[in-house]
Enzyme design. Structure first.
Site, PDB file in Angstrom:
ATOM      1  N   ASP A   1      30.983  44.394  36.270  1.00  0.00           N
ATOM      2  CA  ASP A   1      31.559  43.351  37.123  1.00  0.00           C
ATOM      3  C   ASP A   1      32.245  44.044  38.286  1.00  0.00           C
ATOM      4  OD1 ASP A   1      34.053  44.164  36.124  1.00  0.00           O
ATOM      5  OD2 ASP A   1      34.820  42.129  36.324  1.00  0.00           O
TER       6      ASP A   1
ATOM      7  N   ASP B   1      34.484  38.015  31.649  1.00  0.00           N
ATOM      8  CA  ASP B   1      33.489  38.974  31.159  1.00  0.00           C
ATOM      9  C   ASP B   1      33.366  38.946  29.641  1.00  0.00           C
ATOM     10  OD1 ASP B   1      33.191  40.027  33.794  1.00  0.00           O
ATOM     11  OD2 ASP B   1      35.092  41.072  33.504  1.00  0.00           O
TER      12      ASP B   1
HETATM   13  N1  LIG Z   1      44.019  32.673  41.523  1.00  0.00           N
HETATM   14  C1  LIG Z   1      43.017  32.172  42.231  1.00  0.00           C
HETATM   15  N2  LIG Z   1      43.133  30.978  42.833  1.00  0.00           N
HETATM   16  C2  LIG Z   1      42.125  30.470  43.515  1.00  0.00           C
HETATM   17  N3  LIG Z   1      40.959  31.068  43.685  1.00  0.00           N
HETATM   18  C3  LIG Z   1      40.763  32.252  43.130  1.00  0.00           C
HETATM   19  C4  LIG Z   1      41.782  32.878  42.364  1.00  0.00           C
HETATM   20  N4  LIG Z   1      41.319  34.043  41.915  1.00  0.00           N
HETATM   21  C5  LIG Z   1      40.062  34.150  42.364  1.00  0.00           C
HETATM   22  N5  LIG Z   1      39.716  33.088  43.102  1.00  0.00           N
HETATM   23  C6  LIG Z   1      38.424  32.824  43.724  1.00  0.00           C
HETATM   24  O1  LIG Z   1      37.460  32.657  42.704  1.00  0.00           O
HETATM   25  C7  LIG Z   1      36.399  33.586  42.889  1.00  0.00           C
HETATM   26  C8  LIG Z   1      35.789  34.009  41.575  1.00  0.00           C
HETATM   27  O2  LIG Z   1      36.682  34.614  40.704  1.00  0.00           O
HETATM   28  P1  LIG Z   1      36.179  35.106  39.273  1.00  0.00           P
HETATM   29  O3  LIG Z   1      37.359  35.249  38.405  1.00  0.00           O
HETATM   30  O4  LIG Z   1      35.046  34.284  38.797  1.00  0.00           O
HETATM   31  O5  LIG Z   1      35.536  36.492  39.523  1.00  0.00           O
HETATM   32  P2  LIG Z   1      36.120  37.782  40.220  1.00  0.00           P
HETATM   33  O6  LIG Z   1      37.348  38.156  39.523  1.00  0.00           O
HETATM   34  O7  LIG Z   1      36.175  37.561  41.688  1.00  0.00           O
HETATM   35  O8  LIG Z   1      34.976  38.811  40.095  1.00  0.00           O
HETATM   36  P3  LIG Z   1      34.398  39.701  38.903  1.00  0.00           P
HETATM   37  O9  LIG Z   1      33.491  38.820  38.167  1.00  0.00           O
HETATM   38  O10 LIG Z   1      33.687  40.773  39.648  1.00  0.00           O
HETATM   39  O11 LIG Z   1      35.524  40.240  38.130  1.00  0.00           O
HETATM   40  C9  LIG Z   1      36.975  34.694  43.726  1.00  0.00           C
HETATM   41  O12 LIG Z   1      35.984  35.272  44.503  1.00  0.00           O
HETATM   42  C10 LIG Z   1      37.978  33.974  44.592  1.00  0.00           C
HETATM   43  O13 LIG Z   1      37.357  33.467  45.741  1.00  0.00           O
HETATM   44 CA   LIG Z   2      36.754  41.195  36.897  1.00  0.00          CA
END
Ligand SMILES: Nc1ncnc2c1ncn2[C@@H]1O[C@H](COP(=O)(O)OP(=O)(O)OP(=O)(O)O)[C@@H](O)[C@H]1O
Ligand SMILES: [Ca+2]
Length: 749
Positions: A319, A629
């Site tokens: 990820d 994940d």
């Molecule tokens: N606390 C939050 N509040 C609002 N939107 C968020 C927040 N955190 C993340 N996001 C949005 O949600 C999206 C997806 O987050 P998600 O947790 O699915 O994966 P990630 O942490 O970005 O990536 P990965 O899967 O690589 O760990 C982010 O790209 C961001 O735009």
């Molecule tokens: Ca992550």
């Protein structure tokens, strides 16, 4: 009061005067889930004050008070089960299947020997087998004892789980074992519940209480007996003088018995040879040795067999956020209207819009801002995305967190999750009683929910197709420079428009007005390019599966070498989770090998990808840190989580934890995995050659001459003493550099 005195007397220590109830009382409250008692004490707030705490500010941040609490209520540590004695391991080793077979053989052999050759000479073989069994049991027990000790040492490492508590009104991160009665604990998504307690407030709470089971396999050895007995009764065996042994009615009963016994003795010899006594020991030794060595590289192996499986891995699904990147975010870009707002220039935005953004940030968050009394700096807590946005709002927009929070009442909060990638809040403004909904989340998802936007002068403008495209280009531009984009949107709701609170969608999701966009920089981990190349050189296929925007994902994938400029030409190398989800299973199988980056994926998309790869025969390692994940980590052949950035659920779902979050350790795990794989294979080859040779000699000679040339004692010597030393030598062989360059073994080997 009674309990309080009781404790005072018992422990003789001074308790803070504020504490009104004692340990027994608290225990009963938790144990019997006694609601009546709880009401009697004045509900959650009553209990909080009875234990000298405060639901807002927690206990006092005072070392003496904390020490007194620990003295009175105990500390948050498990009573460690008594270390198992050596005798326990001896019993454990004796019940092993191989050992049981050997003991039976020894007993039979002893009985037969005495029957055939008398006590003086007959004890010899059986006694020797017994001695060999004794040595084997001793060795296995010692090795298991050693392993248990090592495992205890490792579990002390996992004891260092950190939790977020409020003490003296300030958020602090402390070790799980430092929690005391009265602490107010903040639990985020994916965290472990660190102690028994009462629920104060929160949204969308779901607690998982499941555990995981294992399985084992056995080997069958029955068939050898049958073949031998058939062989005797067909009349082919001869006695010492060359006469046929089985001669129908002429053979005396006693002779038959003796002959049968001799065959049984021969069978025992063969069983003793056929059982690879050293194999289990060799495997345990090889794994234990490598686990110890890996620990030195900050790799904690939770499931022993994972190292061995890692040797056969063909694909790694990583990820992005927190694994390939540092997960240390900072807002570097801010767009309002369609203009880029420079650092320190936020005063150019209309005050009404600024106020709305401040309100959205302050209320629609799971993070916190504390102002330390000692240092006049701000302290931010919460997820990296949240803290980055909060710190930006405080510094750039001069947001006052407490003030904003006090000016409104929250009616409903929809927490962020990786499925929807947004979070929202419905609130009532105390001053004018107006109701507002605020959304914040993945930029293109929030943009799709908007039908208008605020311009710099504070006017609302329609979001027509042209404007929408321009906003999309802004997002794409930020993402292409590897920024994570978050958008803020708002809508004032008329009282009659307010949805029924019992419905699923309390928060209005359409016709919103876009407030602004921020871009967060999350740098790649240093040395990423090298680690990715090392994995690729080892013949591994690296795929990035992320929840982030397609262009952000692509930019990071180029930065760390997962995508090469040439690959960008292939249309299927980069896709979105939704697209993959909508393929038919056949299409998925056909395309999965070409995919390098899967963006905007939900936790179930990550799982789908791993399932699909496994169905195609790949041995899949998954690396991850977040709760999104966890399903993929569980499904993977080898789940690898990050020790620092990883949430508890991810760590719990993984087989290996990289304690220092260093992705380069994957190459190390790979080398060790392949080394173990090789060493065990070498050992099996070694033992098989010895055993087959011995079996063939014994078989051929006993068929032609009618005597077993290699005795049990000789064979045991070869099998146990030589093999065990062989196992030691092979198990401790170090991985070579070439192992990294070898092609992966895969599932077939
Ligand atoms: N606390 C939050 N509040 C609002 N939107 C968020 C927040 N955190 C993340 N996001 C949005 O949600 C999206 C997806 O987050 P998600 O947790 O699915 O994966 P990630 O942490 O970005 O990536 P990965 O899967 O690589 O760990 C982010 O790209 C961001 O735009
Ligand atoms: Ca992550």
């Amino acid at each position: 009061m009674v309990f309080y005195q009781e404790i005072k007397k018992k422990k003789g220590g001074d308790l803070p005067d504020a504490i009104k109830i004692g340990q027994t009382h608290c225990m009963e409250l938790v144990k019997y889930k006694d609601v009546y008692q709880l009401q009697n004490l004045g509900g959650v707030h009553g209990v909080a004050s009875a234990i000298g705490s405060n639901v807002e500010n927690g206990i006092a941040d005072d070392a003496e008070d904390i020490a007194q609490r620990r003295e009175a209520f105990g500390s948050n540590t498990f009573k460690k089960p008594l270390a198992k004695s050596f005798f326990h391991f001896i019993v454990g080793a004796t019940t092993d299947f191989t050992i049981v077979v050997l003991i039976v053989c020894a007993a039979l052999s002893l009985g037969l020997g005495i029957k055939l050759h008398g006590l003086k000479q007959g004890w010899y073989e059986g006694g020797c087998i017994f001695f060999a069994v004794f040595l084997l049991v001793l060795f296995v027990a010692l090795s298991n004892l050693q392993q248990e000790r090592q495992f205890n040492k490792l579990s002390r490492v996992t004891d260092r789980t950190q939790v977020n508590v409020v003490r003296g009104g300030r958020h602090q991160t402390i070790s799980i074992s430092d929690i005391v009665v009265g602490d107010v604990v903040c639990v985020a998504i994916g965290d472990q519940i660190p102690a028994e307690g009462l629920f104060l407030c929160g949204y969308s709470l779901l607690v998982d209480e499941s555990s995981i089971t294992g399985e084992s396999a056995f080997i069958d050895v029955n068939c050898i007996f049958i073949v031998l007995l058939v062989y005797y009764f067909t009349g082919n065996t001869k006695d010492e003088n060359g006469n046929r042994e089985f001669n129908g009615s002429k053979t005396k009963v006693d002779d038959i018995v003796n002959a049968v016994l001799r065959i049984v003795a021969a069978a025992i010899t063969i069983i003793v040879v056929a059982i690879p006594e050293g194999l289990a020991l060799a495997i345990t030794l090889a794994l234990a040795y490598s686990v110890k060595k890996m620990m030195a590289d900050q790799v904690l192996v939770r499931k022993l067999s994972a190292c061995e499986t890692m040797g056969a891995a063909t694909t790694i699904c990583a990820d992005k956020t927190g694994t390939l990147t540092l997960n240390k975010m900072k807002v570097t870009k801010f767009w309002q209207d369609q203009d880029f707002v420079k650092v320190g220039a936020s005063s150019s935005i209309a005050p009404s819009v600024r106020d709305l953004i401040r309100q959205g940030v302050a209320l629609n968050t799971t993070g916190r801002v504390d102002r330390s009394t000692l240092v006049s700096d701000f302290e931010f807590s919460g997820s990296p995305t949240e803290t980055a946005i909060l710190s930006w709002a405080v510094q750039e927009l001069k947001m006052e967190m407490t003030e904003s929070r006090q000016s409104c009442d929250i009616i409903h909060h929809e927490a962020f999750n990786s499925q929807k990638k947004r979070s929202g809040v419905l609130m009532r403004n105390k001053t004018d009683n107006t109701i507002h909904v605020h959304w914040k989340g993945a930029a293109e998802i929030i943009l799709a929910m908007c039908s208008s936007y605020y311009d710099a002068s504070g006017m609302t403008r329609d979001l027509n197709d042209d404007e929408r495209i321009r906003f999309e280009q802004i997002i794409e531009g930020m993402a292409a420079s590897s920024l994570r984009c978050i958008a803020f949107a708002h809508k004032q709701i008329a009282e009659e428009e307010r949805a029924d609170e019992n419905k699923d969608n309390i928060l209005k999701e359409d016709c919103l007005t876009l407030l602004g966009l921020v871009g967060l920089k999350d740098p790649c981990r240093p040395g990423m390019l090298k680690s990715v190349q090392a994995c690729q050189n080892a013949g591994l296929n690296i795929k990035m599966i992320t929840g982030d925007n397609l262009f952000t994902a692509k930019a990071i994938a180029f930065e760390c070498g997962i995508l090469q400029p040439v690959q960008d030409m292939f249309p299927d190398a980069v896709i979105e989770g939704a697209e993959f989800r909508n393929y038919t299973p056949e299409e998925r199988k056909q395309k999965v090998d070409r995919i390098r980056v899967m963006a905007r994926s939900s936790p179930s998309d990550k799982l789908l990808m791993v399932e699909c790869l496994r169905q195609k025969g790949h041995v899949v390692a998954v690396t991850g840190n977040g709760i999104n994940d966890a399903p993929a980590l569980l499904e993977a052949d080898i789940g690898i989580s990050m020790g620092i950035q990883g949430c508890e659920v991810a760590k719990e779902s993984s087989d290996i934890i990289i304690l220092d979050d260093n992705f380069a350790s994957i190459v190390q795990i790979l080398r060790w995995g392949r080394c173990i794989y090789d060493n065990i294979r070498k050992f099996i080859q070694f033992q098989l050659t010895v055993n087959i040779a011995a079996l063939v000699i014994n078989f051929v000679v006993s068929v032609s001459v009618g005597e077993v040339p290699l005795t049990v004692v000789q064979l045991l010597w070869v099998n146990l003493i030589m093999d065990t030393l062989g196992a030691l030598a092979l198990a401790t062989e170090q991985p070579t550099m070439e192992l990294r360059e070898k092609a992966p073994m895969g599932r077939t080997d």
